[in-house]
Scaffold this motif. Structure first.
Motif, PDB file in Angstrom:
ATOM      1  N   PRO A 227      -4.749   2.725   5.017  1.00 51.70           N
ATOM      2  CA  PRO A 227      -3.521   2.458   4.261  1.00 51.70           C
ATOM      3  C   PRO A 227      -3.429   1.032   3.730  1.00 51.70           C
ATOM      4  O   PRO A 227      -2.488   0.702   3.007  1.00 51.70           O
ATOM      5  N   GLY A 228      -4.365   0.172   4.109  1.00 53.84           N
ATOM      6  CA  GLY A 228      -4.280  -1.217   3.689  1.00 53.84           C
ATOM      7  C   GLY A 228      -3.239  -1.973   4.492  1.00 53.84           C
ATOM      8  O   GLY A 228      -2.921  -1.612   5.631  1.00 53.84           O
ATOM      9  N   ASN A 229      -2.671  -3.005   3.874  1.00 53.87           N
ATOM     10  CA  ASN A 229      -1.723  -3.873   4.565  1.00 53.87           C
ATOM     11  C   ASN A 229      -0.286  -3.685   4.107  1.00 53.87           C
ATOM     12  O   ASN A 229       0.570  -4.525   4.382  1.00 53.87           O
ATOM     13  N   GLY A 230      -0.018  -2.592   3.379  1.00 48.16           N
ATOM     14  CA  GLY A 230       1.334  -2.354   2.904  1.00 48.16           C
ATOM     15  C   GLY A 230       1.721  -3.318   1.800  1.00 48.16           C
ATOM     16  O   GLY A 230       0.895  -4.096   1.289  1.00 48.16           O
ATOM     17  N   TYR A 299       2.596   4.945  -1.985  1.00 41.09           N
ATOM     18  CA  TYR A 299       1.220   5.000  -2.476  1.00 41.09           C
ATOM     19  C   TYR A 299       0.292   5.735  -1.526  1.00 41.09           C
ATOM     20  O   TYR A 299      -0.614   6.466  -1.941  1.00 41.09           O
ATOM     21  N   TYR A 300       0.508   5.570  -0.195  1.00 45.76           N
ATOM     22  CA  TYR A 300      -0.409   6.160   0.776  1.00 45.76           C
ATOM     23  C   TYR A 300      -0.238   7.671   0.888  1.00 45.76           C
ATOM     24  O   TYR A 300      -1.095   8.363   1.446  1.00 45.76           O
ATOM     25  N   ALA A 301       0.868   8.216   0.348  1.00 45.05           N
ATOM     26  CA  ALA A 301       1.130   9.660   0.434  1.00 45.05           C
ATOM     27  C   ALA A 301       0.858  10.378  -0.881  1.00 45.05           C
ATOM     28  O   ALA A 301       1.232  11.542  -1.048  1.00 45.05           O
ATOM     29  N   GLN A 302       0.206   9.707  -1.831  1.00 46.77           N
ATOM     30  CA  GLN A 302      -0.095  10.330  -3.123  1.00 46.77           C
ATOM     31  C   GLN A 302      -1.206  11.362  -2.980  1.00 46.77           C
ATOM     32  O   GLN A 302      -2.064  11.265  -2.101  1.00 46.77           O
TER      33      GLN A 302
END
Length: 510
Positions: A227-230, A299-302
């Motif tokens: 997910p990266g760093n938000g 973005y992480y739920a796309q």
């Protein structure tokens, strides 16, 4: 002497004193038609897919910045195309531009690769239309054709896609009927596509939540991978730049406008304007789409394959979802038309110059289109539709440090070349468009494209090598001897020799 004659043949440049002269093709395309062609050729399925995939896996909400960087990079190439179009208003795009400025051999290489680009692009678009419609019909086409005629070859498609081939045949008929009719169809499809994008943007603004741009890492579910760093740039500047490299391919297609040099009204003015307008519209569409998408949903739920249908399902707006699906089909059809439209024009330009078989330059007297070139385009594309599986590979020919080292060498060479060119006097010409900051912007465009070339996989380079071998055989056994410019050069040399002989004879009599 043989080597010297060969060098003169390879480096001879096309000379056309009457650059706006008569053409067998019909000049019927206005500024709106040309702009619609550029937009339609570019805004395909990518506008409905690219933003979601880059946001989820590469750049996060900063995907809009990635599109901005990609748009700037595309504008560099677009400005170069615009100036060339104002200087050389002929059919053939980059092939003709390089023929006039660099020489015949380089022009042939560029034109031959334009043919490959448009054939592959059209085949991919045709298969994309088929696949998208197949998804909406619960994979009816795939089940029927795979069950009846499976192809059990690893590097080929799993089944012959007759639906995609049928679309190519239908498109070939449309393009053969006339350029005005094809342009009207493209204008209708492009309008529907832009209306669909507008609906997405408006609905996205209504459901936008700016908190989705500033997500705290602790609020991201534990089951989300990478997910990266938000936040706005969860993958940092590196992710934004990697996303820009991917987004750059979303701007490929506007160069179709440059192939209409002999079918455009007032091409010196309208083609440069159409290139600029189409790039501006394309950027606004991508930037708006990516902005509202990442504001509507994290973005992480796309969904990287179908982001908008997924988001509209999640927010409970199924009606908009189906509008998007229909718009995507029209967008694909428009891109399919835009991808195939330039191909007969490039064949026509090269055949008119004699560097490939001259019968491809024959124009039908009633439709005023290069019918034989259009039919050959359809045949090549139709065949490739059956083996479109060849186009997808994931092996990169350059690994890590090697790619960076090669690119660094090109950067150094570009700096040296730019410094040398910058010392040359500038030709003062009255043109409708000129590239600013020459040679900086052209060199930046070259470096960007070289960087993208280094990302191509090994099998792509193998296919490129095979295609070039075929092209070299055609050029050296046919084109170099049948070149129209070569014939003009021979006639000019004979006339000069005859005048010289007459002068010598006159002097001897005196």
């Amino acid at each position: 002497m043989t080597c010297r004659r060969l060098w003169r043949a390879l480096s001879r440049r096309r000379v056309d004193d009457d650059q706006a002269g008569k053409s067998e093709l019909a000049r019927v395309l206005g500024l709106i038609d040309l702009t619609a062609l550029g937009v339609g050729s570019t805004l395909g399925l990518g506008v409905y897919v690219l933003a979601g995939s880059v946001a989820k896996e590469t750049a996060g909400p900063a995907v809009c910045i990635s599109f901005l960087i990609a748009a700037i990079a595309s504008a560099f190439a677009g400005m170069c195309y615009a100036e060339f179009a104002s200087r050389v208003p002929k059919a053939g795009s980059a092939y003709v531009y390089s023929y006039v400025t660099v020489g015949e051999f380089i022009a042939f290489v560029i034109g031959w690769n334009l043919i490959l680009e448009y054939v592959i692009g059209t085949a991919s678009m045709a298969r994309g239309v088929s696949s998208y419609i197949d998804v909406l019909t619960n994979y009816t086409i795939e089940r029927a054709l795979h069950g009846a005629m499976p192809i059990r070859v690893s590097f080929l498609s799993q089944y012959p896609d007759f639906f995609a081939m049928g679309m190519v045949i239908l498109l070939t008929l449309f393009l053969s009927v006339g350029v005005k009719e094809s342009s009207m169809l493209n204008n209708i499809f492009t309008t529907i596509n832009l209306v669909t994008i507008s609906i997405i943007v408006v609905s996205g603004i209504i459901k936008a939540d700016t908190n989705n741009w500033f997500i705290d890492p602790s609020d991201i579910p534990a089951n989300v991978t990478n997910p990266g760093n938000g936040g706005f740039m969860p993958f940092g500047i590196k992710g934004v730049m990697e996303g820009a490299a991917i987004c750059f391919y979303g701007f490929v297609g506007f160069d179709a406008v440059a192939t209409t040099g002999e079918e455009a009204k007032n091409p010196q003015r309208n083609i440069p304007l159409a290139i600029v307008f189409s790039l501006a519209i394309i950027f606004l569409a991508y930037f708006s789409i990516s902005t509202v998408l990442t504001m509507m949903w994290p973005y992480y739920a796309q969904d990287p394959l179908a982001p908008f249908p997924h988001v509209y399902d999640q927010i409970g707006w199924p009606a908009i979802k189906w509008i998007v699906n229909i718009g995507a089909i029209f967008a694909l059809c428009t891109s399919l038309l835009g991808a195939m439209f330039p191909l007969p024009r490039v064949l026509y330009a090269m055949a008119s110059d004699g560097v490939i078989f001259k019968f491809l330059a024959k124009v039908h007297p009633r439709t005023m289109t290069p019918v034989l070139g259009t039919v050959l385009s359809g045949v090549l594309t139709g065949i490739l539709v059956f083996i479109v599986g060849l186009l997808v590979n994931n092996f990169n020919v350059f690994e890590g440090d090697a790619s960076s080292f090669i690119f660094a060498i090109f950067v150094l060479l570009a700096i040296l070349v730019a410094a040398t060119i910058g010392r040359q006097p500038v030709q003062e010409s009255d043109l409708s468009f000129k590239v600013p900051l020459v040679p900086l912007i052209p060199c930046l465009s070259i470096l960007i494209n070289l960087y993208l070339m280094l990302q191509l996989d090994f099998y792509t380079w193998i296919r490129f090598l095979v295609w070039m071998i075929i092209g070299f055989c055609i050029y050296f056994f046919y084109g170099v001897h049948n070149s129209a410019q070569g014939e003009r050069d021979r006639l000019e040399a004979e006339n000069l020799a005859r005048k010289y002989a007459d002068q010598v004879q006159t002097i001897s009599k005196c």
